[in-house]
Design an enzyme around this catalytic site. Structure first.
Site, PDB file in Angstrom:
ATOM      1  N   GLU A  64     -23.491  -3.753  -6.833  1.00 35.18           N
ATOM      2  CA  GLU A  64     -23.946  -3.443  -5.483  1.00 35.18           C
ATOM      3  C   GLU A  64     -22.857  -2.695  -4.707  1.00 35.18           C
ATOM      4  O   GLU A  64     -21.721  -3.152  -4.645  1.00 35.18           O
ATOM      5  CB  GLU A  64     -24.262  -4.764  -4.781  1.00 35.18           C
ATOM      6  N   CYS A  74     -17.075  -7.373  45.150  1.00 34.91           N
ATOM      7  CA  CYS A  74     -18.257  -8.083  44.667  1.00 34.91           C
ATOM      8  C   CYS A  74     -17.860  -9.432  44.078  1.00 34.91           C
ATOM      9  O   CYS A  74     -17.014  -9.510  43.199  1.00 34.91           O
ATOM     10  CB  CYS A  74     -18.961  -7.241  43.610  1.00 34.91           C
ATOM     11  N   CYS A 111     -26.860  -4.349  43.851  1.00 30.16           N
ATOM     12  CA  CYS A 111     -26.254  -5.417  43.049  1.00 30.16           C
ATOM     13  C   CYS A 111     -26.947  -6.743  43.352  1.00 30.16           C
ATOM     14  O   CYS A 111     -27.068  -7.113  44.520  1.00 30.16           O
ATOM     15  CB  CYS A 111     -24.760  -5.518  43.364  1.00 30.16           C
ATOM     16  N   CYS A 144     -24.125  -9.089  45.281  1.00 33.16           N
ATOM     17  CA  CYS A 144     -23.564  -8.785  46.598  1.00 33.16           C
ATOM     18  C   CYS A 144     -24.448  -7.860  47.432  1.00 33.16           C
ATOM     19  O   CYS A 144     -24.196  -7.661  48.608  1.00 33.16           O
ATOM     20  CB  CYS A 144     -22.171  -8.179  46.452  1.00 33.16           C
ATOM     21  N   TYR A 192     -22.312  -7.051 -11.026  1.00 31.50           N
ATOM     22  CA  TYR A 192     -23.000  -8.308 -11.342  1.00 31.50           C
ATOM     23  C   TYR A 192     -23.768  -8.308 -12.652  1.00 31.50           C
ATOM     24  O   TYR A 192     -24.290  -9.318 -13.071  1.00 31.50           O
ATOM     25  CB  TYR A 192     -23.910  -8.746 -10.197  1.00 31.50           C
ATOM     26  N   ASP A 220       0.836  -1.202   0.000  1.00 30.76           N
ATOM     27  CA  ASP A 220       0.000   0.000   0.000  1.00 30.76           C
ATOM     28  C   ASP A 220       0.870   1.251   0.000  1.00 30.76           C
ATOM     29  O   ASP A 220       0.575   2.240  -0.659  1.00 30.76           O
ATOM     30  CB  ASP A 220      -0.886   0.045   1.256  1.00 30.76           C
ATOM     31  N   ALA A 221       1.950   1.168   0.774  1.00 29.31           N
ATOM     32  CA  ALA A 221       2.823   2.337   0.895  1.00 29.31           C
ATOM     33  C   ALA A 221       3.468   2.672  -0.445  1.00 29.31           C
ATOM     34  O   ALA A 221       3.557   3.841  -0.840  1.00 29.31           O
ATOM     35  CB  ALA A 221       3.895   2.071   1.948  1.00 29.31           C
ATOM     36  N   ASP A 244       0.839   4.180  -2.619  1.00 29.97           N
ATOM     37  CA  ASP A 244       0.597   5.562  -2.187  1.00 29.97           C
ATOM     38  C   ASP A 244       1.675   6.491  -2.714  1.00 29.97           C
ATOM     39  O   ASP A 244       1.404   7.637  -3.071  1.00 29.97           O
ATOM     40  CB  ASP A 244       0.576   5.651  -0.650  1.00 29.97           C
ATOM     41  N   ASP A 249     -26.279  -7.619   0.854  1.00 32.72           N
ATOM     42  CA  ASP A 249     -27.199  -6.674   1.458  1.00 32.72           C
ATOM     43  C   ASP A 249     -26.601  -5.282   1.303  1.00 32.72           C
ATOM     44  O   ASP A 249     -25.936  -4.776   2.192  1.00 32.72           O
ATOM     45  CB  ASP A 249     -27.358  -7.038   2.938  1.00 32.72           C
ATOM     46  N   LYS A 257     -26.346 -12.709  -2.792  1.00 33.43           N
ATOM     47  CA  LYS A 257     -27.192 -11.522  -2.770  1.00 33.43           C
ATOM     48  C   LYS A 257     -26.712 -10.649  -1.617  1.00 33.43           C
ATOM     49  O   LYS A 257     -27.057 -10.861  -0.461  1.00 33.43           O
ATOM     50  CB  LYS A 257     -28.659 -11.897  -2.578  1.00 33.43           C
ATOM     51  N   LYS A 292     -33.837 -16.476  -0.694  1.00 35.58           N
ATOM     52  CA  LYS A 292     -33.422 -15.951   0.605  1.00 35.58           C
ATOM     53  C   LYS A 292     -32.991 -17.037   1.587  1.00 35.58           C
ATOM     54  O   LYS A 292     -33.463 -18.160   1.529  1.00 35.58           O
ATOM     55  CB  LYS A 292     -34.600 -15.178   1.223  1.00 35.58           C
ATOM     56  N   GLU A 325     -25.378 -16.435  -7.523  1.00 37.28           N
ATOM     57  CA  GLU A 325     -24.409 -15.497  -6.948  1.00 37.28           C
ATOM     58  C   GLU A 325     -24.931 -14.979  -5.617  1.00 37.28           C
ATOM     59  O   GLU A 325     -26.119 -15.069  -5.321  1.00 37.28           O
ATOM     60  CB  GLU A 325     -24.120 -14.343  -7.915  1.00 37.28           C
ATOM     61  N   SER A 330     -36.485  -5.041  -9.868  1.00 40.18           N
ATOM     62  CA  SER A 330     -36.198  -5.678  -8.584  1.00 40.18           C
ATOM     63  C   SER A 330     -36.464  -7.171  -8.738  1.00 40.18           C
ATOM     64  O   SER A 330     -36.934  -7.611  -9.780  1.00 40.18           O
ATOM     65  CB  SER A 330     -37.065  -5.073  -7.497  1.00 40.18           C
ATOM     66  N   LEU A 331     -36.166  -7.933  -7.707  1.00 39.32           N
ATOM     67  CA  LEU A 331     -36.311  -9.384  -7.819  1.00 39.32           C
ATOM     68  C   LEU A 331     -37.432  -9.894  -6.939  1.00 39.32           C
ATOM     69  O   LEU A 331     -37.700  -9.363  -5.868  1.00 39.32           O
ATOM     70  CB  LEU A 331     -35.008 -10.071  -7.395  1.00 39.32           C
ATOM     71  N   CYS A 365     -21.921  -1.967  39.913  1.00 42.88           N
ATOM     72  CA  CYS A 365     -21.861  -2.306  41.322  1.00 42.88           C
ATOM     73  C   CYS A 365     -20.562  -1.701  41.844  1.00 42.88           C
ATOM     74  O   CYS A 365     -19.499  -1.920  41.282  1.00 42.88           O
ATOM     75  CB  CYS A 365     -21.842  -3.824  41.491  1.00 42.88           C
TER      76      CYS A 365
HETATM   77 ZN    ZN Z   1     -21.918  -6.578  43.430  1.00 47.54          ZN
END
Ligand code: ZN
Length: 679
Positions: free
Chosen positions: A193, A448, A425, A428, A245, A35-36, A39, A119, A117, A331, A115, A84-85, A443
């Site tokens: 998506e 305790c 509590c 105790c 997709y 990554d460096a 970058d 969310d 689905k 689903k 494939e 839509s499905l 508490c």
């Molecule tokens: Zn306690």
């Protein structure tokens, strides 16, 4: 050769190189450079473009977060409607669907494409002569909103289509000339998506919590909200992801599976689980297999999308209402169920926090029987208005404890009992307190037994002493038998002590004792963490260990002294001080000191003590926050403006007026390299 021409050449090469590595990273998941390093290429590109602003093109990797805040979103008519499905919820409904389409396409051996689905949030991307030009939301299916600038911030979306190799197109079974011509000189529309991974979502919520803000409810809504941000800079912070997709443009493909293959060579990340499936039985098998892996995936899915693979058949099946007949969302069982609250009990945790828990009539949620759900705290009980006897909706997500999301108040009976949060509590009997600004009741009794026991569980846990084979159940037996009173007692156990306990034989007893002995050597950071001090997590323990290097110095530090540790605020500092001031804890430390071997940290030399630093300009190899943290860790101070008291000004690239002021005042100026050398 003039500079401009040379720069243009270099810019083109840099863009191609950066795009290539983006493709390797996001699409093939096989990064070749760090990554460096990437970058640093981007940085060079940005610098050249800064010198020659006219050479900036819209597909430049530097243009991902270039957009201005918008007053509103423009409307975009879709070239083809975004449908839509239809959902199918179980195998029976799936079989019905197969029956319906088989009737409409008789004499055909149906092949499917399955494939995940995801969310997330569906979008359309239009590329004109390879360049990403318009990105839009689904909207009502006919017209969406122009969210191009926000979509550009998503690294998984290419700003320019990758030019596929002829051989790659041939392998898919298509005509290279036709594909390349359309890609280069025509228009290509892709759908997919936008989503947020679970880990990014959790991170955002941790941040929200830290800042005392409301947490987001789920990754889907958070992703959708981010895409509908008018300020692209905010969208960029959300680290959204994208999977393609659908290829809407006709490039000669005859099967949906070919679209996935094509999308990949055009530079899009696609679903690596997606597969061609030879019939209904294969689809069901695939569905079962993915369902099992569901929790382990990096993102939330709620089922599969199953499509008729042959595009001609798919088209012939047509559309009913707003959904195509040739595809369904198959689903998975819901993650929610209804249940009845039998009781509400309160548990006491290691740090004394009282957590109310709903005891439920057993409910099956996605194949798991749930009998308890957390109610978090008193505020949550009030918000939900949950009462004993109520019918509630319970949700289970991942490995976390299920929680109650809603009370169905219409179903409430007259006998439903309101719950009153205990003032004492439950273990105790001591007073319960709620600190200002905190949602939790605690508490206050440091002795305790509930807290004590939880503290012992924590002490032996993985990130603390990591005593393998010593789980909560055995800790309970040891405590109940009176063999362990404090954490130090673990180390004095003998095999014969364990033989007195139920479930132990000679071999297992010896094994556990060996495991305990083995864990005696411990780093200072882990040791601090294992003490279970409130507000001292793994990260803080690490910082404390690095800063103090020695347990004694930490023990006797004042609240002010503790606050000098970077990352330690007043709350944590007070909590640490309180913990070490408590006599019983001092005894515990003394006892532990005799039996365990704490490895001292090479104490960070406070070589910058008394020195004040100011930063200006852009640093290349280290972020400014990281640089400041380093200074503080070495005992130095960081200020935001240059004055006579400033010892050093660290000047990165494009340093501004601070540099002038420092020169004027005779403050020593360090380059980034000199600074790094100093620390
Ligand atoms: Zn306690």
């Amino acid at each position: 050769m003039d500079d401009r021409k040379e720069a243009k050449n270099r810019i083109e090469k840099l863009k191609a190189e950066i795009n290539h590595h983006r493709y390797l990273y996001h699409v093939l998941d096989k990064p070749e450079i760090s990554d460096a390093a990437l970058d640093s290429l981007k940085h060079e590109l940005a610098r050249l473009e800064g010198q020659f602003p006219k050479l900036v093109t819209p597909d430049s990797p530097t243009q991902r977060v270039g957009g201005q805040t918008l007053p509103f979103f423009k409307k975009v008519p879709h070239r083809a409607p975004m449908l839509s499905l239809e959902d199918v919820f179980d195998e029976g409904e799936f079989t019905d669907w197969i029956g319906r389409i088989s009737k409409l396409a008789p004499n055909e051996k149906l092949e499917f494409f399955g494939e995940l689905k995801i969310d997330g949030f569906a979008v359309s991307l239009v590329y004109t002569t390879s360049i990403f030009t318009i990105g839009s939301t689904r909207g009502d299916g006919q017209t969406g909103e122009d969210v191009t600038e926000n979509l550009k911030t998503i690294e998984a979306i290419p700003l320019r289509l990758r030019e596929p190799k002829e051989s790659e197109i041939k392998n898919i079974g298509l005509d290279p000339a036709r594909v390349i011509k359309t890609v280069k000189s025509g228009e290509v529309e892709v759908r997919g998506e936008v989503f947020m991974t679970k880990s990014v979502f959790e991170k955002i919520n941790r941040e929200q919590k830290k800042r005392g803000l409301a947490e987001y409810s789920n990754p889907r809504n958070t992703a959708a909200g981010s895409i509908r941000q008018l300020n692209p800079a905010l969208a960029a912070q959300r680290k959204l992801d994208f999977l393609a997709y659908d290829l809407v443009t006709d490039l000669g493909q005859t099967e949906h599976s070919q679209e996935h293959d094509l999308l990949k060579v055009l530079g899009f990340k696609t679903d690596k689980y997606a597969d061609k499936l030879s019939g209904a039985a294969a689809v069901k098998k695939f569905w079962e297999a993915i369902k099992k892996q569901r929790e382990k995936l990096a993102w939330e899915i709620d089922g599969l999308v199953v499509s008729v693979n042959k595009n001609q058949t798919y088209a012939k099946l047509g559309v009913v209402g707003k959904a195509p007949r040739g595809a369904v969302a198959f689903k998975f069982p819901g993650k929610e169920s209804t249940s009845k609250v039998k009781d509400i009990v309160v548990q006491v945790g290691r740090t004394g926090v009282l957590t109310p828990v709903a005891i439920l009539e057993p409910a099956d949620i996605g194949g798991v029987t749930v009998t308890r759900a957390t109610l978090h705290n008193e505020d949550e009980i009030r918000r939900l208005d949950v009462r004993v006897g109520d019918t509630v909706i319970v949700q289970r997500a991942g490995d976390v404890i299920p929680d109650v999301v809603r009370v169905l108040t219409n179903l409430r009976s007259q006998n439903a009992k309101e719950f009153h949060f205990p003032k004492k509590c439950p273990v105790c009997g001591q007073t319960v307190m709620r600190a200002e600004g905190e949602a939790a009741h605690r508490c206050v009794n440091k002795n305790c037994p509930a807290q004590h026991r939880e503290g012992l569980y924590h002490f032996v846990s993985k990130k603390a002493f990591n005593i393998i084979g010593l789980g909560a159940e055995i800790v309970d037996k040891l405590v109940d038998a009176g063999l362990v009173k404090t954490a130090a007692d673990f180390f004095g156990l003998k095999p014969k002590d364990l033989l007195e306990l139920e479930g132990f034989a000679e071999v297992s007893a010896n094994k556990l004792i060996a495991s305990i002995q083995k864990s005696k050597k411990i780093s200072l950071a882990r040791f601090i963490y294992s003490l279970g001090i409130i507000h001292v997590g793994e990260e803080t323990a690490n910082l404390l260990a690095m800063y103090f290097g020695d347990l004694k110095d930490l023990m006797f530090s004042s609240v002010e002294g503790l606050q000098k540790v970077p990352g330690v605020g007043e709350k944590a500092a007070r909590s640490i001080k309180n913990w070490f001031d408590f006599k019983d804890n001092q005894h515990l430390i003394a006892k532990l000191d005799n039996v365990v071997e704490i490895q001292k940290m090479p104490k960070v030399a406070k070589k910058l003590a008394g020195k004040t630093f100011v930063f200006t300009g852009t640093l290349e190899t280290i972020t400014r926050d990281a640089a400041k943290e380093k200074v503080r860790l070495l005992g130095g101070d960081v200020s935001s403006s240059v004055s006579k008291e400033t010892d050093y000004l660290v000047a990165g690239e494009n340093a501004g007026s601070k540099l002038d002021k420092a020169t004027e005042l005779g403050v020593k100026v360090l380059s980034e390299r000199e600074f790094l050398k100093l620390i």
